[in-house]
Write a protein that holds these residues in place. Structure first.
Motif, PDB file in Angstrom:
ATOM      1  N   ARG A 175       0.837  -1.199   0.000  1.00  0.00           N
ATOM      2  CA  ARG A 175       0.000   0.000   0.000  1.00  0.00           C
ATOM      3  C   ARG A 175       0.874   1.252   0.000  1.00  0.00           C
ATOM      4  N   ASP A 176       1.950   1.189   0.790  1.00  0.00           N
ATOM      5  CA  ASP A 176       2.838   2.349   0.894  1.00  0.00           C
ATOM      6  C   ASP A 176       4.253   2.040   0.433  1.00  0.00           C
ATOM      7  N   ALA A 177       4.535   0.797   0.145  1.00  0.00           N
ATOM      8  CA  ALA A 177       5.918   0.413  -0.143  1.00  0.00           C
ATOM      9  C   ALA A 177       6.012  -0.421  -1.413  1.00  0.00           C
ATOM     10  N   GLY A 178       7.023  -0.116  -2.232  1.00  0.00           N
ATOM     11  CA  GLY A 178       7.147  -0.789  -3.529  1.00  0.00           C
ATOM     12  C   GLY A 178       8.218  -1.864  -3.590  1.00  0.00           C
ATOM     13  N   TYR A 179       8.667  -2.373  -2.426  1.00  0.00           N
ATOM     14  CA  TYR A 179       9.772  -3.351  -2.454  1.00  0.00           C
ATOM     15  C   TYR A 179       9.377  -4.655  -3.141  1.00  0.00           C
ATOM     16  N   ILE A 180       8.146  -5.110  -2.905  1.00  0.00           N
ATOM     17  CA  ILE A 180       7.720  -6.355  -3.560  1.00  0.00           C
ATOM     18  C   ILE A 180       7.669  -6.114  -5.074  1.00  0.00           C
ATOM     19  N   ALA A 181       7.099  -4.981  -5.469  1.00  0.00           N
ATOM     20  CA  ALA A 181       6.982  -4.678  -6.908  1.00  0.00           C
ATOM     21  C   ALA A 181       8.357  -4.546  -7.548  1.00  0.00           C
ATOM     22  N   LEU A 182       9.268  -3.861  -6.881  1.00  0.00           N
ATOM     23  CA  LEU A 182      10.602  -3.663  -7.449  1.00  0.00           C
ATOM     24  C   LEU A 182      11.332  -5.005  -7.583  1.00  0.00           C
ATOM     25  N   THR A 183      11.238  -5.829  -6.535  1.00  0.00           N
ATOM     26  CA  THR A 183      11.941  -7.118  -6.566  1.00  0.00           C
ATOM     27  C   THR A 183      11.347  -8.023  -7.639  1.00  0.00           C
ATOM     28  N   CYS A 184      10.015  -8.050  -7.732  1.00  0.00           N
ATOM     29  CA  CYS A 184       9.393  -8.859  -8.789  1.00  0.00           C
ATOM     30  C   CYS A 184       9.711  -8.265 -10.154  1.00  0.00           C
ATOM     31  N   LEU A 195       5.618   2.165  -8.851  1.00  0.00           N
ATOM     32  CA  LEU A 195       5.836   2.103  -7.401  1.00  0.00           C
ATOM     33  C   LEU A 195       5.206   3.294  -6.695  1.00  0.00           C
ATOM     34  N   PRO A 196       4.801   3.134  -5.425  1.00  0.00           N
ATOM     35  CA  PRO A 196       4.237   4.276  -4.703  1.00  0.00           C
ATOM     36  C   PRO A 196       5.272   5.375  -4.448  1.00  0.00           C
ATOM     37  N   GLU A 197       6.549   4.995  -4.364  1.00  0.00           N
ATOM     38  CA  GLU A 197       7.586   5.957  -3.967  1.00  0.00           C
ATOM     39  C   GLU A 197       8.138   6.778  -5.117  1.00  0.00           C
ATOM     40  N   LYS A 198       7.832   6.399  -6.348  1.00  0.00           N
ATOM     41  CA  LYS A 198       8.487   7.040  -7.494  1.00  0.00           C
ATOM     42  C   LYS A 198       7.485   7.767  -8.361  1.00  0.00           C
ATOM     43  N   GLU A 199       8.033   8.753  -9.096  1.00  0.00           N
ATOM     44  CA  GLU A 199       7.187   9.361 -10.114  1.00  0.00           C
ATOM     45  C   GLU A 199       7.231   8.398 -11.302  1.00  0.00           C
ATOM     46  N   ASN A 200       6.143   7.701 -11.518  1.00  0.00           N
ATOM     47  CA  ASN A 200       6.162   6.626 -12.515  1.00  0.00           C
ATOM     48  C   ASN A 200       5.872   7.150 -13.911  1.00  0.00           C
ATOM     49  N   MET A 201       6.047   6.279 -14.893  1.00  0.00           N
ATOM     50  CA  MET A 201       5.707   6.631 -16.277  1.00  0.00           C
ATOM     51  C   MET A 201       4.245   7.077 -16.351  1.00  0.00           C
ATOM     52  N   SER A 202       3.979   8.038 -17.197  1.00  0.00           N
ATOM     53  CA  SER A 202       2.575   8.421 -17.419  1.00  0.00           C
ATOM     54  C   SER A 202       1.923   7.315 -18.261  1.00  0.00           C
ATOM     55  N   GLU A 203       0.599   7.375 -18.342  1.00  0.00           N
ATOM     56  CA  GLU A 203      -0.122   6.376 -19.139  1.00  0.00           C
ATOM     57  C   GLU A 203       0.351   6.404 -20.598  1.00  0.00           C
ATOM     58  N   GLU A 204       0.590   7.631 -21.100  1.00  0.00           N
ATOM     59  CA  GLU A 204       1.024   7.781 -22.501  1.00  0.00           C
ATOM     60  C   GLU A 204       2.397   7.139 -22.713  1.00  0.00           C
ATOM     61  N   ASN A 221       4.084  -8.180 -22.817  1.00  0.00           N
ATOM     62  CA  ASN A 221       4.493  -7.003 -22.056  1.00  0.00           C
ATOM     63  C   ASN A 221       3.996  -7.198 -20.639  1.00  0.00           C
ATOM     64  N   LEU A 222       4.897  -7.163 -19.690  1.00  0.00           N
ATOM     65  CA  LEU A 222       4.509  -7.372 -18.292  1.00  0.00           C
ATOM     66  C   LEU A 222       4.718  -6.076 -17.505  1.00  0.00           C
ATOM     67  N   ILE A 223       3.633  -5.602 -16.944  1.00  0.00           N
ATOM     68  CA  ILE A 223       3.708  -4.386 -16.120  1.00  0.00           C
ATOM     69  C   ILE A 223       3.380  -4.767 -14.687  1.00  0.00           C
ATOM     70  N   ILE A 224       4.282  -4.484 -13.779  1.00  0.00           N
ATOM     71  CA  ILE A 224       4.018  -4.791 -12.365  1.00  0.00           C
ATOM     72  C   ILE A 224       3.645  -3.503 -11.652  1.00  0.00           C
ATOM     73  N   ASN A 225       2.463  -3.538 -11.075  1.00  0.00           N
ATOM     74  CA  ASN A 225       1.909  -2.343 -10.438  1.00  0.00           C
ATOM     75  C   ASN A 225       1.785  -2.584  -8.939  1.00  0.00           C
ATOM     76  N   ALA A 226       2.481  -1.787  -8.137  1.00  0.00           N
ATOM     77  CA  ALA A 226       2.338  -1.906  -6.679  1.00  0.00           C
ATOM     78  C   ALA A 226       0.964  -1.381  -6.283  1.00  0.00           C
ATOM     79  N   GLU A 227       0.341  -2.077  -5.328  1.00  0.00           N
ATOM     80  CA  GLU A 227      -1.001  -1.713  -4.838  1.00  0.00           C
ATOM     81  C   GLU A 227      -1.135  -0.203  -4.571  1.00  0.00           C
ATOM     82  N   GLY A 228      -0.075   0.407  -4.048  1.00  0.00           N
ATOM     83  CA  GLY A 228      -0.180   1.820  -3.640  1.00  0.00           C
ATOM     84  C   GLY A 228       0.273   2.810  -4.694  1.00  0.00           C
ATOM     85  N   SER A 229       0.513   2.356  -5.933  1.00  0.00           N
ATOM     86  CA  SER A 229       0.889   3.335  -6.965  1.00  0.00           C
ATOM     87  C   SER A 229      -0.371   4.123  -7.323  1.00  0.00           C
ATOM     88  N   THR A 230      -0.201   5.156  -8.120  1.00  0.00           N
ATOM     89  CA  THR A 230      -1.391   5.985  -8.402  1.00  0.00           C
ATOM     90  C   THR A 230      -2.297   5.343  -9.454  1.00  0.00           C
TER      91      THR A 230
END
Ligand code: ADP
Ligand code: F6P
Length: 325
Positions: A175-184, A195-204, A221-230
């Motif tokens: 929810r607040d941490a992207g370690y699982i997402a980053l590791t996966c 990740l919740p902690e980073k300014e991520n790519m825009s949808e475009e 194409n595999l996109i891993i989205n942390a639960e707490g990202s926007t």
């Protein structure tokens, strides 16, 4: 002179994590080995307030080292956030003769432990959360099992996604941490991570990357989205499919990441940290958190630990991007 501890209580609090049972076992057996009485408190601070407390023997913790979840159950206890709830908890410790308490959980649980320490109960925290988001420790019990579970599940999604030449958005916990997402992201070879902690790519940008990958000949194409990202995984998948025409599926891995038999790493850290916590109590210490730092088991003052900040590793984040091309 430090007060001598006679009875040690142990509880698990917040979200459960694989390896909590190994930690409970280590607390119970290490305490018994030092001649202490041990009591288990059910359902975190709820059980403390209500007196759901029972004596633990060595036998009580046999055959649990390999089991996920927590035999003491866990809970989030709102009453304990208020001073009256904390006072009731401290009073119950006195009723049951608990003079030392081990709290296995995350930052929230440590805040509760700190309150009890202020009320005269010697308390020690052990970091137990799949999120890895305890700043003072390089490791938290449950993380390795959770990322291995997620990694295996994502490999399976990748198989079917490649066969159908689809795009996959996979949501992992945090929810607040992207370690699982980053590791996966790194271990599953994802094309993008959010990740919740980073300014991520825009949808475009994300959609452009997916199209470029397809033009390069990537079949999936595999996109891993942390639960707490926007970004909402389901909406994102829909949008990708609409714009690119590439069939896209969203999978939310959810609570399966919190279960399962703990890995060797989780059992090892849990056993070492549980034993270390008892040593601290026997030395008369209180208001400390056990941590694993730079290859060693150490301890920190709870208040200092709660002040610390943990950053997502820029090195790992950079590598995840380099390897996704
Ligand atoms: P975690 O320990 O995994 O971070 P939570 O944040 O849900 O999980 O906290 C677990 C429990 O710890 C809460 O339900 C509550 O009982 C207790 N807790 C959390 N914050 C505080 C606080 N500020 N003061 C006292 N107790 C707290
Ligand atoms: O324990 C941590 C965690 O699993 C987070 O990764 C997640 O955001 C949250 O707990 C889910 O909580 P709940 O089980 O209450 O839905």
């Amino acid at each position: 002179m430090a007060k001598e501890i006679k009875t040690i209580g142990v509880l698990t609090s917040g979200g459960d994590a694989p390896g909590m049972n190994a930690a409970i076992r280590a607390v119970v057996r290490s305490a018994l080995a030092q001649g202490k009485k041990v009591v288990g408190i059910n359902r975190g601070y709820n059980g403390l307030i209500s007196g759901d407390i029972h004596e633990m023997t060595s036998k009580n913790v046999s055959d649990i080292i390999q089991r996920g979840g927590t035999v003491l159950y866990t809970a989030r206890c709102l009453e304990f956030i208020k001073p009256e709830g904390q006072k009731r908890g401290a009073d119950m410790c006195k009723v049951f003769g608990i003079d030392g308490l081990v709290v296995i959980g995350g930052d929230g649980s440590f805040q509760g432990a700190e309150k009890l320490a202020n009320l005269g109960i010697n308390t020690i925290g052990i970091p137990g959360t799949i999120d890895l988001d305890i700043a003072c420790s390089d490791y938290t019990i449950g993380f390795d099992t959770a990322v291995n579970t997620a990694m295996e599940a994502i490999d399976k999604i990748r198989d079917t996604s490649t066969s159908h030449e689809r795009c996959s958005v996979v949501e992992v916990m945090g929810r607040d941490a992207g370690y699982i997402a980053l590791t996966c992201g790194i271990t599953n070879g994802a094309e993008a991570i959010l990740l919740p902690e980073k300014e991520n790519m825009s949808e475009e940008e994300l959609i452009k990357t997916i199209i470029e990958n397809r033009n390069k000949g990537k079949r999936h194409n595999l996109i891993i989205n942390a639960e707490g990202s926007t970004k909402d995984s389901v909406k994102l998948a829909k949008r990708i499919e609409e714009v690119t025409g590439i069939a896209t599926r969203a999978t939310i891995l959810g609570h399966l990441q919190r279960g399962g038999s703990p890995t060797a790493l989780d059992r090892l850290h849990a056993s070492m940290m549980g034993s270390y916590a008892v040593d601290l109590l026997c030395q008369g210490k209180s208001n400390r958190v056990v941590a694993y730092k730079e290859g060693k088991y150490v301890d920190f003052d709870i208040n200092d630990a709660l002040e610390m900040k943990k950053e997502i590793s820029d090195q790992s984040y950079r590598v995840s991007k380099i390897l996704s091309i």
